[in-house]
Motif scaffolding. Structure first.
Motif, short mmCIF file in Angstrom:
data_model
loop_
_atom_site.label_atom_id
_atom_site.label_comp_id
_atom_site.label_asym_id
_atom_site.label_seq_id
_atom_site.Cartn_x
_atom_site.Cartn_y
_atom_site.Cartn_z
N LEU A 228 0.84 -1.20 0.00
CA LEU A 228 0.00 0.00 0.00
C LEU A 228 0.87 1.25 0.00
N PRO A 229 0.40 2.31 -0.59
CA PRO A 229 1.18 3.55 -0.62
C PRO A 229 1.10 4.27 0.72
N GLN A 230 2.06 5.14 0.96
CA GLN A 230 1.99 5.98 2.15
C GLN A 230 0.84 6.96 2.01
N ILE A 231 0.13 7.17 3.09
CA ILE A 231 -1.05 8.04 3.04
C ILE A 231 -0.64 9.47 2.70
N ASP A 232 0.53 9.91 3.20
CA ASP A 232 0.98 11.27 2.88
C ASP A 232 1.29 11.41 1.39
N PHE A 233 1.84 10.34 0.81
CA PHE A 233 2.13 10.35 -0.62
C PHE A 233 0.83 10.46 -1.42
N MET A 234 -0.17 9.69 -1.05
CA MET A 234 -1.43 9.71 -1.79
C MET A 234 -2.16 11.03 -1.61
N ARG A 235 -2.03 11.64 -0.45
CA ARG A 235 -2.63 12.97 -0.25
C ARG A 235 -1.94 14.01 -1.12
N ALA A 236 -0.61 13.92 -1.19
CA ALA A 236 0.14 14.84 -2.06
C ALA A 236 -0.24 14.60 -3.52
N MET A 237 -0.41 13.34 -3.89
CA MET A 237 -0.82 13.01 -5.25
C MET A 237 -2.21 13.55 -5.53
N ARG A 238 -3.08 13.46 -4.57
CA ARG A 238 -4.45 13.98 -4.74
C ARG A 238 -4.42 15.48 -4.99
N ASN A 239 -3.60 16.19 -4.25
CA ASN A 239 -3.49 17.64 -4.44
C ASN A 239 -2.88 17.98 -5.81
N ALA A 240 -1.89 17.21 -6.21
CA ALA A 240 -1.23 17.46 -7.50
C ALA A 240 -2.15 17.13 -8.66
N ALA A 241 -2.97 16.11 -8.51
CA ALA A 241 -3.80 15.60 -9.61
C ALA A 241 -4.98 16.50 -9.92
N VAL A 242 -5.33 17.38 -9.01
CA VAL A 242 -6.47 18.29 -9.17
C VAL A 242 -7.73 17.45 -9.37
N ASP A 243 -8.31 17.45 -10.56
CA ASP A 243 -9.57 16.74 -10.79
C ASP A 243 -9.39 15.35 -11.38
N ALA A 244 -8.17 14.91 -11.60
CA ALA A 244 -7.95 13.59 -12.21
C ALA A 244 -8.31 12.48 -11.25
N ASN A 245 -8.84 11.39 -11.79
CA ASN A 245 -9.11 10.20 -10.99
C ASN A 245 -7.80 9.46 -10.73
N ILE A 246 -7.60 9.03 -9.49
CA ILE A 246 -6.40 8.31 -9.10
C ILE A 246 -6.76 6.87 -8.76
N TYR A 247 -6.00 5.94 -9.33
CA TYR A 247 -6.21 4.52 -9.08
C TYR A 247 -4.96 3.92 -8.45
N TRP A 248 -5.17 3.02 -7.52
CA TRP A 248 -4.07 2.25 -6.95
C TRP A 248 -4.33 0.77 -7.22
N SER A 249 -3.42 0.13 -7.96
CA SER A 249 -3.57 -1.27 -8.35
C SER A 249 -4.93 -1.55 -8.97
N GLY A 250 -5.40 -0.63 -9.80
CA GLY A 250 -6.62 -0.83 -10.54
C GLY A 250 -7.89 -0.40 -9.84
N VAL A 251 -7.78 0.03 -8.59
CA VAL A 251 -8.96 0.43 -7.81
C VAL A 251 -8.88 1.93 -7.54
N ILE A 252 -9.96 2.64 -7.77
CA ILE A 252 -9.96 4.08 -7.54
C ILE A 252 -9.67 4.35 -6.07
N TRP A 253 -8.77 5.32 -5.83
CA TRP A 253 -8.32 5.56 -4.47
C TRP A 253 -9.19 6.58 -3.77
N GLU A 254 -9.61 6.23 -2.57
CA GLU A 254 -10.36 7.13 -1.70
C GLU A 254 -9.81 6.99 -0.30
N GLU A 255 -9.56 8.11 0.33
CA GLU A 255 -9.01 8.08 1.69
C GLU A 255 -10.06 7.62 2.69
#
Length: 255
Positions: A228-255
């Protein structure tokens, strides 16, 4: 012998053609399979996407059920040029109605610099970029320059930004749960897209389009579906991605 066999094949009703050869297409390989051009046109006619792969030991182009690939030494520095020759040959023989399809570019254990892929800017529309590494060939951190090349306008690029039409990014360049260079690259491209006033057509200073999908997976030394990714990394990715959908191992990521 293989080239001689291919040059004598006549298969007008063929539905699938996949050829892999340990040859340099700049020699006699492509002329030897010229007799298959009518078959190639028929096999590729219904394709929706073109897949271009530049890898550590192989590079090729797939168009629907047509696939041409060549094996090569992983140490070759001209693999991007070889892929360019193959793509150009297919384009000149299959016609624009086939080669105008959107392109998925996969860089697997191979990033020899911006010129390796810049030629695609002027002759194709790359809408999906796949950056992939295997632990057996390339160090994860050797991708740092690749991410930097994608993070800023490049003076050597024909369009300013490399691959400005990319809307989907898929990568396993995530190790130890994080990768700040990846976050910075996505943030830079999303920010440039948001503030761009450039027209849709290709221009020498074209800014990148906004990413709409970012597909991440783990690429560390111990690959596991449970990593699993670090939660801080995924939060930073969420901020960087703006409106893009983020997936982790094929599943959409939600905190």
């Amino acid at each position: 012998m293989a080239l001689q066999i291919l040059s004598n094949i006549f298969a007008p009703s063929l539905r699938t053609l996949r050829v892999t050869l340990p040859e340099d297409p700049r020699n006699n390989t492509l002329p030897a399979i010229a007799s298959l051009i009518p078959t190639m046109k028929a096999v590729a006619s219904d394709a929706l996407v073109i897949d271009v792969t530049i890898g550590g030991f192989l590079y090729g182009v797939s168009i629907g059920d047509l696939s041409l690939a060549f094996t090569c030494d992983a140490s070759r520095s001209d693999v991007g040029e070889l892929a360019k020759v193959l793509f150009g040959w297919l384009g000149s023989h299959l016609g624009g109605h086939v080669m105008d399809r959107p392109v998925t570019l996969s860089l697997e254990d191979c990033f020899t610099g911006s010129l390796c892929i810049d030629w695609l800017n002027s002759c194709a529309k790359v809408t999906k970029l796949r950056l992939w590494h295997t632990t057996s060939i390339l160090s994860l951190h050797s991708w740092k320059n690749a991410l930097l090349s994608l993070s800023n306008p490049n003076a050597l690029s024909s369009t300013g930004w490399l691959l400005p039409h990319v809307e989907i990014l898929e990568t396993n360049l995530v190790w130890e749960g994080a990768n700040s260079d990846l976050v910075n690259m996505i943030s830079a491209r999303q920010s440039a897209a948001k503030h761009s006033s450039q027209p849709e057509e290709r221009t020498p200073t074209m800014s990148p389009r906004s990413l709409r999908e970012i597909r991440l997976s783990y690429g560390g030394n111990k690959v596991s579906e449970e990593d699993l990714p670090q939660i801080d990394f995924m939060r930073a990715m969420r901020n960087a991605a703006v409106d893009a959908n983020i997936y982790w191992s094929g599943v959409i990521w939600e905190e």
